[in-house]
Design an enzyme around this catalytic site. Structure first.
Site, PDB file in Angstrom:
ATOM      1  N   PHE A 210     -60.315  28.985  66.605  1.00 12.03           N
ATOM      2  CA  PHE A 210     -61.615  29.407  67.050  1.00 12.03           C
ATOM      3  C   PHE A 210     -62.411  30.224  66.027  1.00 12.03           C
ATOM      4  CE2 PHE A 210     -61.451  29.676  72.099  1.00 12.03           C
ATOM      5  CZ  PHE A 210     -61.266  28.281  72.227  1.00 12.03           C
TER       6      PHE A 210
ATOM      7  N   ASN B 252     -69.870  23.278  67.284  1.00 11.43           N
ATOM      8  CA  ASN B 252     -70.432  24.261  68.003  1.00 11.43           C
ATOM      9  C   ASN B 252     -70.930  25.552  67.018  1.00 11.43           C
ATOM     10  OD1 ASN B 252     -67.674  24.253  69.329  1.00 11.43           O
ATOM     11  ND2 ASN B 252     -67.921  26.198  69.601  1.00 11.43           N
ATOM     12  N   ASP B 253     -70.277  26.667  66.903  1.00  5.52           N
ATOM     13  CA  ASP B 253     -70.555  27.662  66.082  1.00  5.52           C
ATOM     14  C   ASP B 253     -70.279  27.665  64.881  1.00  5.52           C
ATOM     15  OD1 ASP B 253     -70.091  28.677  68.852  1.00  5.52           O
ATOM     16  OD2 ASP B 253     -68.571  30.282  68.381  1.00  5.52           O
TER      17      ASP B 253
ATOM     18  N   GLU C  49     -69.240  37.280  73.098  1.00  7.29           N
ATOM     19  CA  GLU C  49     -68.841  36.473  72.080  1.00  7.29           C
ATOM     20  C   GLU C  49     -69.520  36.821  70.886  1.00  7.29           C
ATOM     21  OE1 GLU C  49     -69.554  32.561  73.780  1.00  7.29           O
ATOM     22  OE2 GLU C  49     -67.492  32.340  74.640  1.00  7.29           O
TER      23      GLU C  49
HETATM   24  C1  FRU Z   1     -69.068  30.550  71.431  1.00  8.66           C
HETATM   25  C2  FRU Z   1     -67.546  30.409  71.215  1.00  8.66           C
HETATM   26  C3  FRU Z   1     -66.536  31.484  70.699  1.00  8.66           C
HETATM   27  C4  FRU Z   1     -65.186  30.813  70.322  1.00  8.66           C
HETATM   28  C5  FRU Z   1     -65.738  29.318  70.282  1.00  8.66           C
HETATM   29  C6  FRU Z   1     -64.739  28.324  70.612  1.00  8.66           C
HETATM   30  O1  FRU Z   1     -69.697  29.433  71.294  1.00  8.66           O
HETATM   31  O2  FRU Z   1     -67.135  30.250  72.664  1.00  8.66           O
HETATM   32  O3  FRU Z   1     -66.254  32.549  71.329  1.00  8.66           O
HETATM   33  O4  FRU Z   1     -64.532  31.317  69.300  1.00  8.66           O
HETATM   34  O5  FRU Z   1     -67.078  29.311  70.830  1.00  8.66           O
HETATM   35  O6  FRU Z   1     -65.141  27.098  70.185  1.00  8.66           O
END
Ligand code: FRU
Length: 491
Positions: free
Chosen positions: A123, A66-67, A242
């Site tokens: 995270f 993801n991020d 976030e």
């Molecule tokens: C955003 C998020 C962050 C977190 C991460 C977890 O997409 O929810 O807030 O650190 O992804 O994978």
């Protein structure tokens, strides 16, 4: 996040009752993991050529991401870390994956950088180059790269509150060591997370912006050494959620007139001033994204030519049968420009895309009447399309990509696609669209990047690659340039 709204009450109830919770639209139902075993990734080169694999957008070699995290430039390399599940196709086991690029286009995935430990899974967060060795981690000739990340203590054994930790590398990001004094920021609020850190030259200090785990609440901290942090001010951002970002940009390119942008997860942002301690907004909340698939973006620290370059997670894409899951946007350059509505943030694909240009198809100053299609017969599936059209008598101008329509409504002055609509005002009677088409994503930059729409799609491979048409009456094409793009995996 998008999915969160769709989560039914019953799912929410089950989630709450079983002690799970939701961050960024995912239900975090992973068991506490402690020290995860090191996972290796496949070396099968053929996998970058799968049918739905993006050919010029970053994807993890395999499994979920993801991020983007830890974006920093050091000695010729752009580092891109990312939220990664090394062991599965769905979200979980959060670990920092790692890739590097010398041109923001071709990426080489390296060994995973930061694994979960007794404080939690890893995270999102950021990275800096500690040129002055303020943290004292330096051992050799290289400046340390220091990653600042969230410990999702919820997934530690036994569970703990969320805290922030650091790790460093003295070999250009190839190997990583966690700081033995972790965590460096104790829990400030439940689920606080996503530290973005940068060096603030005027105050000669490190600054951290942090999400406080509750919608609308962010905070700013200071440090001299990346190890001790002091909370110095808070930022209220209506419904903000976030992955905060805070960065400075020149207004209309003037380095003596700058503003700061406070950005959060879904791309809504504020433009204002930052004095090293406090952010003071001067704008209303502005939208940075009008499409469906752009979330949790971040900008690179230390880009040598001073550009502010952004990349985000194209959250929510689906790629049936693939060994990878999710993709990133193409990197975009941010600029701040004066418009009739005040200062606005513009985003545009970085110029490095030109390195992928193959054949160019070009049309100029020609009418387009209903029933015509200048793109008939075009083959391929990777495109950079740039066109300026004067709608004149047309009611709509339509660009169809493998059966998916982007429609400009001349009267409404809106652009629509995939169920989303954005305002795109004609200037001097003309609209300007730049569209990047990959196998499974489409990014639209309207009016030089004032409006951005990001979409993931599953192409209908039996459908025509591209079609350009009008309804109602004739339009005038001022310029239409279509470049076929090379795959980044073709060399
Ligand atoms: C955003 C998020 C962050 C977190 C991460 C977890 O997409 O929810 O807030 O650190 O992804 O994978």
């Amino acid at each position: 996040m998008i999915d969160r709204r769709r989560m039914s009450l019953s799912v929410l109830l089950i989630t709450v009752l079983s002690g799970w919770f939701d961050v960024g639209g995912r239900i975090m139902a992973e068991p506490p993991s402690g020290n995860a075993a090191k996972a290796s990734f496949s070396s099968d080169e053929a996998l970058y050529h799968e049918i739905y694999r993006p050919q010029f957008h970053f994807t993890a070699r395999e499994n979920w991401h993801n991020d983007p995290n830890g974006l920093v430039w050091y000695k010729g390399e752009y580092h891109l870390f990312f939220q990664h599940n090394p062991r599965g196709i769905q979200w979980g086991n959060m670990t920092w994956g790692h890739a590097v690029s010398t041109d923001l286009v071709h990426w080489k995935q390296l060994d995973h950088a930061i694994y979960p430990d007794e404080h939690g899974t890893i995270f999102s967060g950021s990275a800096v180059v500690d040129h002055h060795n303020t943290a004292g981690f330096r051992t050799g000739d290289e400046a340390p790269i220091v990653a600042v990340f969230t410990y999702a203590g919820r997934f530690a054994k036994p569970p703990k509150p969320f805290t922030q930790g650091i790790a460093y590398s003295n070999d250009r990001g190839r190997t990583w060591h966690k700081y033995e004094g972790n965590p460096v920021v104790d829990n400030l609020a439940p689920n606080n997370r996503d530290p973005k850190v940068f060096w603030h030259e005027p105050s000669k200090r490190w600054i951290m912006v942090l999400y406080l785990g509750q919608r609308g609440k962010f905070t700013i901290l200071h440090s001299n050494n990346l190890k001790q942090w002091k909370r110095v001010s808070d930022v209220e951002f209506p419904n903000g959620h976030e992955c905060p970002e805070l960065f400075e940009l020149p207004v209309d390119g003037n380095p003596n007139d700058t503003r700061w942008v406070f950005w959060q997860g879904d791309g809504r942002h504020l433009i204002g001033r930052f004095d090293g301690t406090r952010f003071t907004p001067e704008s209303e909340v502005l939208r940075g994204e009008w499409g469906k698939n752009c979330y949790a973006g971040q900008t690179w620290n230390d880009v040598p030519d001073g550009r502010r370059i952004f990349i985000a997670w194209m959250a929510g894409g689906r790629y049936p049968g693939m060994r990878f899951n999710q993709q990133m946007t193409f990197p975009r350059r941010f600029t701040l420009r004066t418009t009739d509505d005040g200062l606005r943030l513009f985003a545009y694909p970085v110029r490095e895309i030109e390195g992928l240009y193959r054949r160019k198809h070009k049309w100029s100053d020609q009418p387009l009447s209903p029933g015509e299609d200048p793109l008939e017969g075009l083959q391929g599936n990777l495109w950079d399309i740039d066109f300026v059209v004067e709608p004149r008598d047309a009611r709509t101008v339509d660009l169809d990509i493998r059966g998916n329509r982007l429609r400009y409504d001349v009267q409404q002055q809106t652009l629509s696609g995939f169920g989303k609509t954005a305002p795109v005002a004609a200037t001097g009677g003309k609209i300007h669209l730049r569209v990047l088409v990959d196998r499974t994503s489409i990014e639209v930059f309207a009016n030089e990047g004032r409006i951005v729409m990001s979409f993931c799609y599953v192409p209908d491979l039996t459908n025509r690659p591209l079609k350009l048409s009008v309804t109602g009456g004739a339009a005038q094409i001022e310029k239409l340039e279509i470049r076929a793009l090379r795959s980044i995996w073709s060399e």
